[in-house]
Motif scaffolding. Structure first.
Motif, short mmCIF file in Angstrom:
data_model
loop_
_atom_site.label_atom_id
_atom_site.label_comp_id
_atom_site.label_asym_id
_atom_site.label_seq_id
_atom_site.Cartn_x
_atom_site.Cartn_y
_atom_site.Cartn_z
N ALA A 98 49.71 -33.02 54.97
CA ALA A 98 50.88 -33.61 54.32
C ALA A 98 50.49 -34.51 53.15
O ALA A 98 51.27 -34.71 52.22
CB ALA A 98 51.70 -34.39 55.34
N MET A 99 49.27 -35.03 53.18
CA MET A 99 48.78 -35.90 52.11
C MET A 99 48.21 -35.13 50.93
O MET A 99 47.89 -35.72 49.89
CB MET A 99 47.69 -36.84 52.67
N LEU A 100 48.08 -33.83 51.07
CA LEU A 100 47.30 -33.04 50.12
C LEU A 100 47.84 -33.10 48.69
O LEU A 100 47.08 -33.22 47.73
CB LEU A 100 47.24 -31.59 50.59
N GLY A 101 49.17 -33.00 48.53
CA GLY A 101 49.74 -33.02 47.19
C GLY A 101 49.42 -34.30 46.44
O GLY A 101 49.03 -34.28 45.27
N GLY A 102 49.59 -35.42 47.13
CA GLY A 102 49.27 -36.70 46.51
C GLY A 102 47.79 -36.82 46.18
O GLY A 102 47.41 -37.41 45.16
N GLU A 103 46.96 -36.23 47.02
CA GLU A 103 45.52 -36.24 46.78
C GLU A 103 45.17 -35.48 45.51
O GLU A 103 44.38 -35.95 44.67
CB GLU A 103 44.81 -35.63 47.98
N PHE A 104 45.77 -34.30 45.34
CA PHE A 104 45.52 -33.51 44.14
C PHE A 104 45.96 -34.25 42.88
O PHE A 104 45.37 -34.08 41.80
CB PHE A 104 46.28 -32.18 44.21
N ARG A 105 46.98 -35.08 43.01
CA ARG A 105 47.51 -35.78 41.85
C ARG A 105 46.88 -37.15 41.63
O ARG A 105 47.28 -37.90 40.75
CB ARG A 105 49.03 -35.91 41.97
N GLY A 106 45.91 -37.48 42.46
CA GLY A 106 45.18 -38.72 42.25
C GLY A 106 45.91 -39.97 42.70
O GLY A 106 45.58 -41.08 42.26
N ALA A 107 46.90 -39.83 43.58
CA ALA A 107 47.62 -40.99 44.09
C ALA A 107 46.71 -41.83 44.97
O ALA A 107 45.80 -41.32 45.63
CB ALA A 107 48.85 -40.55 44.88
N ALA A 108 46.94 -43.12 44.98
CA ALA A 108 46.14 -44.03 45.81
C ALA A 108 46.26 -43.63 47.27
O ALA A 108 47.34 -43.24 47.74
CB ALA A 108 46.60 -45.46 45.61
N ARG A 109 45.15 -43.75 48.00
CA ARG A 109 45.14 -43.28 49.39
C ARG A 109 46.19 -43.98 50.25
O ARG A 109 46.88 -43.33 51.03
CB ARG A 109 43.75 -43.46 50.01
N ASP A 110 46.31 -45.29 50.11
CA ASP A 110 47.28 -46.02 50.94
C ASP A 110 48.69 -45.52 50.69
O ASP A 110 49.49 -45.37 51.62
CB ASP A 110 47.19 -47.52 50.67
#
Length: 262
Positions: A98-110
């Motif tokens: 579920a976190m993958l999209g944000g990870e690809f876009r460089g969003a902060a982990r928290d």
């Protein structure tokens, strides 16, 4: 440039694949910001082609497409795309998927952790965030995919038959989940389905496409109050009247295909 309140603008778009196969022909459509629009039509009528053009996965050959006021381009942050298959990575937990999209876009982990965890809770999987795809049912995997899609901070959601492979009961459950998510955020959605019940239940408008090459036959407003419940709508006579109207327009397109082939 399109108006600030138009999320998707399509004007005179046609697309021909290698070998001379015409997928869509002279399609024009506008989707206002925050509206839920479904595309229905026979298999092979170019619905997925249209979504891929909007997403920038296919180059526009003829006509104009603008999304959030700019030309399509693969990877734009304004767009999230949910497919019929869940496409979960088997080595990642439900939360990590579920976190993958944000990870690809460089969003902060928290930030992406908080959003993914929140949407897993909203789709009913708060107790399964550490489970891996092999331990989840088909419906649960699609819930993870839904959480992944909404976890990405995108204004426009393209959804290509996301519930098409599910059993009837699971599909109804996930339609209610999607209605709740959309009611809370009112993102712009362009949704492909072959299920007319699903189209009427979810949408503000249903756009009916002809057989290939796909053309728009009808653009039907769904005059049903929100918020909606999948089960409650089954008892509403207006729901069945709208369903019959859409079915009639689909039949017109199929009759036209038979006449052309004769």
């Amino acid at each position: 440039m399109t108006s600030f309140n138009v999320a998707i603008h399509i004007e005179g778009v046609s697309h021909i694949f290698t070998g001379g196969i015409s997928a869509i022909s002279d399609v024009s459509l506008e989707v206002p910001v925050g509206q839920f629009v479904s595309l229905v039509g026979p298999s092979g009528c170019g619905k997925t082609t249209l979504l891929n053009l909007i997403a920038g996965l296919i180059d526009v050959q003829h006509g104009t497409i603008e999304v959030a006021g700019a030309a399509p381009k693969a990877g734009r942050h304004e767009i999230a795309y949910m497919l019929a298959r869940d496409c979960l990575l088997p080595w990642r937990s439900a939360l990590a998927n579920a976190m993958l999209g944000g990870e690809f876009r460089g969003a902060a982990r928290d930030g992406r952790l908080k959003r993914a965890r929140g949407f897993l809770q909203k789709v009913g999987l708060a107790d399964f965030e550490n489970a891996y795809p092999k331990a989840l049912s088909h419906g649960m995997r699609q819930r993870v995919a839904l959480a992944r899609t909404f976890s990405v901070e995108s204004d426009v959601l393209l959804m290509d038959e996301p519930f098409g492979a599910l059993d009837a009961q699971t599909k109804l459950q996930l339609e209610d989940v999607l209605l709740d998510l959309w009611n809370a955020e009112r993102r712009t959605v362009l949704f492909i389905t072959h299920d007319l019940n699903e189209a009427v239940t979810l949408s503000d408008r249903v756009v009916v496409m002809s057989s290939r090459p796909g053309r728009i036959l009808a653009d039907i407003a769904i005059a049903l109050p929100r918020p909606r419940s999948v089960r409650a709508l089954q008892k509403d006579p207006r729901y069945h009247e709208i369903y019959a109207e859409i079915w009639s327009r689909l039949e017109e397109g199929l009759d036209g295909m038979v006449e052309c082939a004769a």
